[in-house]
Design an enzyme around this catalytic site. Structure first.
Site, PDB file in Angstrom:
ATOM      1  N   VAL A  82       0.826  -1.211   0.000  1.00  0.00           N
ATOM      2  CA  VAL A  82       0.000   0.000   0.000  1.00  0.00           C
ATOM      3  C   VAL A  82       0.857   1.256   0.000  1.00  0.00           C
ATOM      4  O   VAL A  82       0.377   2.340   0.308  1.00  0.00           O
ATOM      5  CB  VAL A  82      -0.960  -0.003   1.218  1.00  0.00           C
ATOM      6  CG1 VAL A  82      -1.953  -1.149   1.122  1.00  0.00           C
ATOM      7  CG2 VAL A  82      -0.185  -0.069   2.545  1.00  0.00           C
ATOM      8  N   SER A  85       6.723 -11.979  -1.194  1.00  0.00           N
ATOM      9  CA  SER A  85       5.471 -12.312  -0.505  1.00  0.00           C
ATOM     10  C   SER A  85       5.571 -13.710   0.069  1.00  0.00           C
ATOM     11  O   SER A  85       5.976 -14.652  -0.620  1.00  0.00           O
ATOM     12  CB  SER A  85       4.279 -12.237  -1.461  1.00  0.00           C
ATOM     13  OG  SER A  85       3.085 -12.649  -0.805  1.00  0.00           O
ATOM     14  N   HIS A 104      -4.670  -4.168  -2.238  1.00  0.00           N
ATOM     15  CA  HIS A 104      -5.165  -3.771  -0.916  1.00  0.00           C
ATOM     16  C   HIS A 104      -5.315  -2.264  -0.762  1.00  0.00           C
ATOM     17  O   HIS A 104      -5.441  -1.766   0.353  1.00  0.00           O
ATOM     18  CB  HIS A 104      -4.225  -4.317   0.165  1.00  0.00           C
ATOM     19  CG  HIS A 104      -4.182  -5.814   0.203  1.00  0.00           C
ATOM     20  ND1 HIS A 104      -3.067  -6.522   0.605  1.00  0.00           N
ATOM     21  CD2 HIS A 104      -5.127  -6.740  -0.116  1.00  0.00           C
ATOM     22  CE1 HIS A 104      -3.321  -7.814   0.525  1.00  0.00           C
ATOM     23  NE2 HIS A 104      -4.560  -7.969   0.086  1.00  0.00           N
TER      24      HIS A 104
END
Length: 278
Positions: free
Chosen positions: A102, A217, A118
């Site tokens: 983000v 990730s 997100h």
């Protein structure tokens, strides 16, 4: 299988690559990740949507902590990994970028085809009228509403800072200037769902991809893992570059446990030095 920069470049050389990036890509920009080597999530309790809308005290705590954290997030600069991804896009090798982050650093590095799964911390949304405004505007209003208020604290992966109850006490929250509704960062909190059209757009990119490249990730939650699972079901090659194991390793064509900035710079150097296949 365990991979190398060379095998990664061979897998991705034909282009049509979908990048799925996570918090580990931004750690070299000073933003801690969730579960990797710099992760603080083991000690930090993230804000949930239910707590945020249900408690004025929870909102006071969140906005005080986020007000402090934004000073670091807002100043963060793209690192070598972000710049390498942008270079791969400029050279026509990417079919899209889906980021779980983000922080806006992909775009700051020059990438254009970015889906922010997100949301983004640099936007604020009113939960009543749904108007979106800039975070910079909100920060100006928060400073005006809290003259003389100062606090410091360690940054969390979500972009807020760790503050004590005493530091939070007395902090004033501001509401929507249009309708007086509650303001929330334009991000998906825990307990919220990613908007369905956004999810479908990401699935469409997976289906169109020649390969999926996961960067930084752990794929520990369904939000990102579902795209890897879909790629595997479609027989699309999957490459994962991450420090530590991930939830997608069993489906990966190759995995590479290595620092993101150095690895992606080397990868971009190899892939952009030779013509791509038509």
């Amino acid at each position: 299988m365990r991979g190398s920069v060379e095998s990664l470049a061979w897998l991705l050389a034909q282009g049509g690559v979908l990048v799925l990036s996570g918090a580990g890509l931004s750690t070299e920009s000073g933003i801690p990740d969730y579960r990797g080597p710099t992760g603080r999530a083991r000690r930090a309790e993230p804000m949930t949507y239910q707590r945020f809308v249900g408690s004025a005290e929870a909102r006071r705590r969140y906005w005080a902590r986020s007000h402090v954290g934004w000073r670091q997030i807002g100043r963060a600069a793209p690192n070598a990994g972000h710049r390498a991804v942008a270079e791969l896009e400029r050279c026509g090798l990417l079919g899209g970028i889906v980021t779980q982050n983000v922080d806006g650093l992909h775009q700051a590095a020059g990438a254009r085809g970015v889906i922010e799964l997100h949301g983004a911390l640099d936007r604020v949304v009113c939960l009543s009228c749904r108007e979106r405004t800039s975070r910079h505007e909100l920060e100006h209003r928060l400073r005006s509403a809290n003259p003389g208020w100062e606090a410091t604290g360690h940054l969390n992966p979500d972009g807020d800072a760790v503050l004590t109850d005493d530091q939070v006490a007395g902090f004033r929250v501001v509401d929507c200037t249009g309708c007086g509704g509650l303001l929330k960062p334009d991000v998906v909190f825990f307990g919220e769902n990613v908007p369905r059209p956004r999810v479908e757009e990401c699935f469409a990119l997976v289906a169109a991809a020649r390969a999926v490249l996961v960067l930084g990730s752990s794929l520990a939650i369904r939000s990102g893992l579902r795209f890897v699972t879909r790629a595997a079901a479609l027989g699309i090659p999957i490459a994962i570059v991450n420090q530590g194991p991930t939830g997608g390793d069993a489906d990966a064509t190759l995995t590479l446990d290595a620092p993101l900035g150095e690895t992606l710079s080397a990868l971009a150097g190899r892939l952009t030095a030779v013509p791509t296949a038509e």
